[in-house]
Design an enzyme around this catalytic site. Structure first.
Site, PDB file in Angstrom:
ATOM      1  N   GLN A 139      14.327  17.132 -46.002  1.00 55.42           N
ATOM      2  CA  GLN A 139      14.149  18.435 -46.666  1.00 55.42           C
ATOM      3  C   GLN A 139      15.437  18.877 -47.379  1.00 55.42           C
ATOM      4  OE1 GLN A 139      11.767  20.551 -47.377  1.00 55.42           O
ATOM      5  NE2 GLN A 139      10.177  19.278 -46.481  1.00 55.42           N
ATOM      6  N   SER A 140      16.172  17.932 -47.890  1.00 55.71           N
ATOM      7  CA  SER A 140      17.470  18.252 -48.488  1.00 55.71           C
ATOM      8  C   SER A 140      17.348  19.190 -49.698  1.00 55.71           C
ATOM      9  CB  SER A 140      18.134  16.941 -48.917  1.00 55.71           C
ATOM     10  OG  SER A 140      19.248  17.210 -49.740  1.00 55.71           O
ATOM     11  N   ASN A 141      18.032  20.320 -49.615  1.00 56.99           N
ATOM     12  CA  ASN A 141      18.125  21.217 -50.775  1.00 56.99           C
ATOM     13  C   ASN A 141      18.939  20.555 -51.878  1.00 56.99           C
ATOM     14  OD1 ASN A 141      16.856  23.562 -49.508  1.00 56.99           O
ATOM     15  ND2 ASN A 141      18.688  23.636 -48.222  1.00 56.99           N
TER      16      ASN A 141
END
Ligand SMILES: *Cc1c(COP(=O)(O)O)cnc(C)c1O
Length: 336
Positions: A69-71
């Site tokens: 879920q890396s921004n």
């Protein structure tokens, strides 16, 4: 070579007082979550410099890595689309281990994704280099961006943010004695710390660790600051009289990075951090994310509430940096 930032975000971001949250301090928040939408949060600040350097070096493909879920990965994919570059993401986990949120946006942005077994975390740079070779054999120039863009050039994004803070102080006549930020991979803290050094040490900069322990972070911050100090032309574009060797000596001193608010680790929220997110949402109408800002803001509030050994004892006017992360919140089915 001087690196000038690409325009990718909306800056300066506002600084607002938190008027309803009653504490013994005056709290302010810098809305870096307003820096954009697809290109939002703290990563867009770093990417303005990262992308500029990559383009100057002739890169055509950007490879970067992060959590499922890396921004940062989502923002990098959007930045590449906007700038007409190719992008390849390396996400820890498998497609089944995360849905919605940033991963949905990664799919809409349509960039290739390689899922990396989290057990191979130590080898991720190697894995990216192998893929980069494949692109190079096709005649394409590549740039590899480490996790969170927390490295030499990425740190400049938060030197620029620091400049916005002092400009706000000048414009309003207010002084914020302390700046508090999340420490996830270290670049936000490193940039703010360096900004403070460059512009006369007017603030106390405090980081709150949200995954690893503070000592690990301090070591990493030291490393990436040393990388940043090699960009002497770009540093001089901020401050022509900068004394780089004097700053280099300060890097070996201690940083204020606080332990105690990580919970069980990266992207694992805990009840007190979630309660704090709800409390701020319901008093200020501001939403923090469960992975980064929720834990950090919780940590800051705990320090304010402490009767002894508080890192914020002497602080009166505190600025918290809202580094974004809302998309990640939509990937949590249950918050606790
Ligand atoms: C990446 C991230 C952070 C952590 O910043 P670092 O520069 O990696 O320490 C904080 N908040 C959000 C929302 C992030 O995406």
């Amino acid at each position: 070579m001087q690196i000038n930032p690409q325009k990718l975000g909306n800056f300066p971001t506002p600084i607002e007082p938190l008027e309803r949250l009653k504490t013994s301090k005056n709290l302010y928040i810098k809305r870096d979550d307003y820096s954009g939408m697809e290109l939002s949060g703290n990563k867009v600040r770093k990417l303005e410099y990262v992308m500029s350097e990559a383009i100057q070096n002739g890169a055509q493909v950007i490879l970067t890595a992060g959590a499922i879920q890396s921004n940062h990965c989502r923002a990098t994919a959007a930045a590449c689309r906007k700038l007409g570059l190719a992008c390849h993401l390396f996400l820890f986990g498998d497609q089944a281990s995360g849905q919605g949120g940033n991963l949905l946006l990664d799919h809409l942005l349509g960039v290739p994704i390689t899922y990396v077994d989290p057990q191979d975390y130590d080898k991720y740079l190697e894995i990216m280099h192998d893929q980069a070779k494949v692109y190079q054999q096709e005649g394409k120039k590549t740039a590899i961006v480490p996790i969170g863009a927390s490295y030499g050039i990425g740190n400049f994004g938060y030197i620029k943010a620091y400049k916005e803070i002092i400009a706000w102080e000048e414009a309003t006549g207010k002084h914020l004695d302390t700046i508090v930020c999340t420490v996830g991979s270290g670049g936000t803290f490193a940039g703010l710390w360096l900004g403070n050094m460059i512009y006369g040490k007017k603030h106390k900069v405090i980081g709150i660790a949200i995954a690893s322990d503070a000592d690990t972070y301090k070591k990493r911050i030291r490393e990436i600051l040393k990388e940043t100090l090699k960009y002497d032309h770009t540093l001089k574009s901020f401050q022509p009289d900068i004394n780089i060797s004097a700053i280099a000596q300060e890097i070996d001193q201690d940083f204020i990075v606080l332990d105690g608010y990580q919970g069980k680790g990266y992207a694992i929220p805990y009840e007190a951090s979630i309660k704090r997110i709800q409390m701020v949402a319901q008093t200020e109408g501001i939403i923090f994310d469960p992975v980064y800002t929720g834990k950090a803001f919780h940590g800051m509030m705990c320090e304010i509430e402490k009767e002894h050994d508080s890192a914020l004892l002497s602080s009166k006017n505190i600025l918290f940096i809202h580094t974004g992360g809302l998309f990640g919140a939509f990937s949590f089915e249950k918050w606790f």
